[in-house]
Motif scaffolding. Structure first.
Motif, mmCIF file in Angstrom:
data_model
loop_
_atom_site.group_PDB
_atom_site.id
_atom_site.type_symbol
_atom_site.label_atom_id
_atom_site.label_comp_id
_atom_site.label_asym_id
_atom_site.label_seq_id
_atom_site.Cartn_x
_atom_site.Cartn_y
_atom_site.Cartn_z
ATOM 1 N N ASN A 1 6.160 14.060 10.217
ATOM 2 C CA ASN A 1 6.619 15.449 10.212
ATOM 3 C C ASN A 1 5.811 16.340 9.274
ATOM 4 O OD1 ASN A 1 9.169 15.517 11.968
ATOM 5 N ND2 ASN A 1 9.379 13.652 10.774
ATOM 6 N N GLN A 2 4.738 15.814 8.743
ATOM 7 C CA GLN A 2 3.808 16.549 7.885
ATOM 8 C C GLN A 2 4.513 17.287 6.755
ATOM 9 O OE1 GLN A 2 1.867 18.938 10.854
ATOM 10 N NE2 GLN A 2 0.494 17.275 11.429
ATOM 11 N N LEU B 1 12.265 8.944 -8.588
ATOM 12 C CA LEU B 1 12.290 8.885 -7.136
ATOM 13 C C LEU B 1 12.523 7.453 -6.662
ATOM 14 C CD1 LEU B 1 11.691 10.366 -4.354
ATOM 15 C CD2 LEU B 1 9.454 9.298 -4.582
ATOM 16 N N LEU B 2 11.813 6.504 -7.243
ATOM 17 C CA LEU B 2 11.957 5.106 -6.839
ATOM 18 C C LEU B 2 13.372 4.598 -7.091
ATOM 19 C CD1 LEU B 2 8.539 3.680 -8.091
ATOM 20 C CD2 LEU B 2 9.144 4.485 -5.798
ATOM 21 N N LEU B 3 13.967 5.042 -8.184
ATOM 22 C CA LEU B 3 15.332 4.621 -8.497
ATOM 23 C C LEU B 3 16.345 5.139 -7.477
ATOM 24 C CD1 LEU B 3 15.314 4.873 -12.377
ATOM 25 C CD2 LEU B 3 15.708 2.805 -11.011
ATOM 26 N N ARG B 4 16.070 6.267 -6.851
ATOM 27 C CA ARG B 4 16.971 6.759 -5.802
ATOM 28 C C ARG B 4 17.085 5.731 -4.673
ATOM 29 N NH1 ARG B 4 14.904 12.947 -4.919
ATOM 30 N NH2 ARG B 4 15.485 13.709 -6.981
ATOM 31 N N PHE B 5 15.956 5.169 -4.290
ATOM 32 C CA PHE B 5 15.957 4.178 -3.218
ATOM 33 C C PHE B 5 16.644 2.889 -3.668
ATOM 34 C CE2 PHE B 5 12.670 7.095 -1.957
ATOM 35 C CZ PHE B 5 12.865 7.204 -0.586
ATOM 36 N N ASP C 1 10.303 3.579 5.678
ATOM 37 C CA ASP C 1 10.764 4.441 6.769
ATOM 38 C C ASP C 1 10.675 5.917 6.378
ATOM 39 O OD1 ASP C 1 11.316 2.157 8.215
ATOM 40 O OD2 ASP C 1 13.489 2.236 7.873
ATOM 41 N N THR C 2 11.028 6.224 5.134
ATOM 42 C CA THR C 2 10.979 7.606 4.654
ATOM 43 C C THR C 2 9.538 8.114 4.601
ATOM 44 O OG1 THR C 2 12.994 7.317 3.362
ATOM 45 C CG2 THR C 2 11.546 9.135 2.722
ATOM 46 N N GLU C 3 8.639 7.301 4.088
ATOM 47 C CA GLU C 3 7.233 7.713 4.014
ATOM 48 C C GLU C 3 6.647 7.914 5.411
ATOM 49 O OE1 GLU C 3 5.092 8.230 0.992
ATOM 50 O OE2 GLU C 3 7.187 8.666 0.561
ATOM 51 N N GLY D 1 0.790 -1.222 0.000
ATOM 52 C CA GLY D 1 0.000 0.000 0.000
ATOM 53 C C GLY D 1 0.823 1.274 0.000
ATOM 54 N N LEU D 2 2.087 1.180 -0.402
ATOM 55 C CA LEU D 2 2.972 2.346 -0.398
ATOM 56 C C LEU D 2 3.114 2.985 -1.774
ATOM 57 C CD1 LEU D 2 5.787 0.823 1.842
ATOM 58 C CD2 LEU D 2 4.125 2.583 2.502
ATOM 59 N N TYR D 3 2.531 2.371 -2.782
ATOM 60 C CA TYR D 3 2.674 2.854 -4.160
ATOM 61 C C TYR D 3 1.405 2.548 -4.926
ATOM 62 C CZ TYR D 3 4.310 2.916 -9.031
ATOM 63 O OH TYR D 3 4.454 3.166 -10.380
ATOM 64 N N GLN D 4 0.947 3.547 -5.694
ATOM 65 C CA GLN D 4 -0.198 3.366 -6.583
ATOM 66 C C GLN D 4 0.282 3.538 -8.008
ATOM 67 O OE1 GLN D 4 -3.374 2.539 -5.749
ATOM 68 N NE2 GLN D 4 -2.599 2.324 -3.669
ATOM 69 N N PRO D 5 0.205 2.476 -8.825
ATOM 70 C CA PRO D 5 0.633 2.621 -10.225
ATOM 71 C C PRO D 5 -0.296 3.558 -10.994
ATOM 72 C CG PRO D 5 -0.105 0.360 -9.749
ATOM 73 C CD PRO D 5 -0.246 1.152 -8.499
ATOM 74 N N ALA D 6 0.186 4.041 -12.101
ATOM 75 C CA ALA D 6 -0.632 4.903 -12.952
ATOM 76 C C ALA D 6 -1.831 4.122 -13.455
ATOM 77 C CB ALA D 6 0.197 5.407 -14.123
ATOM 78 N N SER D 7 -2.954 4.816 -13.552
ATOM 79 C CA SER D 7 -4.166 4.212 -14.104
ATOM 80 C C SER D 7 -4.818 5.230 -15.023
ATOM 81 C CB SER D 7 -5.111 3.802 -12.967
ATOM 82 O OG SER D 7 -5.479 4.930 -12.204
ATOM 83 N N ALA D 8 -5.928 4.864 -15.612
ATOM 84 C CA ALA D 8 -6.606 5.751 -16.555
ATOM 85 C C ALA D 8 -6.888 7.103 -15.907
ATOM 86 C CB ALA D 8 -7.906 5.112 -17.024
#
Length: 121
Positions: free
Chosen positions: A94-95, A65-69, A86-88, A48-55
């Motif tokens: 910390n809002q 961003l994902l490639l940085r990790f 952990d980052t999310e 539940g940490l990522y939502q792929p692109a959809s219509a």
């Protein structure tokens, strides 16, 4: 690119030049790195940490961003998931996503005078 500058490290990561740029960055991924990115996205989505692109909707996080990790964890998706999670969590605690909505302009201007904007890392 000069073929003599390409090398494979002990961990199997292909690097170019002194720092390995741009290999490992979007548009310059090896087949293993592309597979790691796909696996990383699947693992994040299952948690539940990522939502792929959809219509009509963009992905919740871009590939850059994902490639940085993934680069930080030598393209081991399971390790990158932990760091991403952990980052999310830290961002939520910390809002960070609401900081611009809630910032006091007077406080910002005061701080800006004290901190040199040229020395940010």
């Amino acid at each position: 690119m000069d073929a003599q500058r390409i090398r494979t490290t002990e961990s199997g990561i292909i690097a170019t030049g002194e720092y390995g740029f741009p290999v490992g960055h979007l548009g310059h991924l090896t087949e293993q790195q592309e597979d790691a990115l796909v696996t990383f996205k699947e693992l994040l989505a299952s948690k539940g940490l990522y939502q792929p692109a959809s219509a009509g909707a963009r992905a919740s996080h871009g590939d850059c961003l994902l490639l940085r990790f993934l680069r930080a964890r030598r393209f081991v998706p399971e390790d990158a998931v932990q760091q991403f999670s952990d980052t999310e969590k830290w961002r939520a605690e910390n809002q960070i996503d609401t900081i611009y909505e809630n910032i006091d302009v007077k406080d910002y201007e005061e701080t800006r005078r004290l901190v040199s904007m040229r020395w940010q890392g």
